[in-house]
Design a protein around this motif. Structure first.
Motif, short mmCIF file in Angstrom:
data_model
loop_
_atom_site.label_atom_id
_atom_site.label_comp_id
_atom_site.label_asym_id
_atom_site.label_seq_id
_atom_site.Cartn_x
_atom_site.Cartn_y
_atom_site.Cartn_z
N LEU A 19 -20.98 -30.61 16.29
CA LEU A 19 -21.23 -31.15 14.95
C LEU A 19 -20.56 -32.51 14.86
O LEU A 19 -19.35 -32.61 15.05
CB LEU A 19 -20.65 -30.22 13.88
N GLU A 41 -24.90 -37.05 12.41
CA GLU A 41 -25.20 -37.83 11.21
C GLU A 41 -25.91 -39.11 11.63
O GLU A 41 -25.40 -39.87 12.46
CB GLU A 41 -23.90 -38.18 10.47
N LEU A 100 -21.27 -27.10 7.53
CA LEU A 100 -22.13 -26.83 8.69
C LEU A 100 -21.56 -25.70 9.54
O LEU A 100 -22.32 -24.85 10.04
CB LEU A 100 -22.31 -28.09 9.52
N LEU A 146 -25.71 -31.77 16.32
CA LEU A 146 -26.11 -32.16 14.97
C LEU A 146 -25.34 -33.42 14.65
O LEU A 146 -24.11 -33.41 14.52
CB LEU A 146 -25.78 -31.05 13.97
#
Length: 66
Positions: free
Chosen positions: A13, A61, A24, A59
């Motif tokens: 993440l 941003e 998350l 994942l």
């Protein structure tokens, strides 16, 4: 939900917002409780994590500062 075959087991993440990373992590824990999650707050940290191990899913941003 139970883990199903094909769910990612190693997840990275990457987000500079610690609260979002916690949310998350909560979602992943519910969907894939056996998954091992790593966190990174920057692209540099993500690069270091990727150098250390392989991940099934990252994942990231999209607007993360360089």
């Amino acid at each position: 939900m139970n883990d199903a075959p094909g769910l990612p087991q190693r997840i990275l993440l990457v987000d500079d917002d610690p609260a979002l990373r916690r949310r998350l992590l909560d979602v992943v824990a519910r969907v894939a409780p056996a998954a091992a999650c790593a966190e990174a707050a920057s692209l540099a940290q993500a690069g270091g994590a990727l150098d250390q191990r392989r991940f099934d899913l990252v994942l990231l941003e999209v607007g993360l500062p360089a």
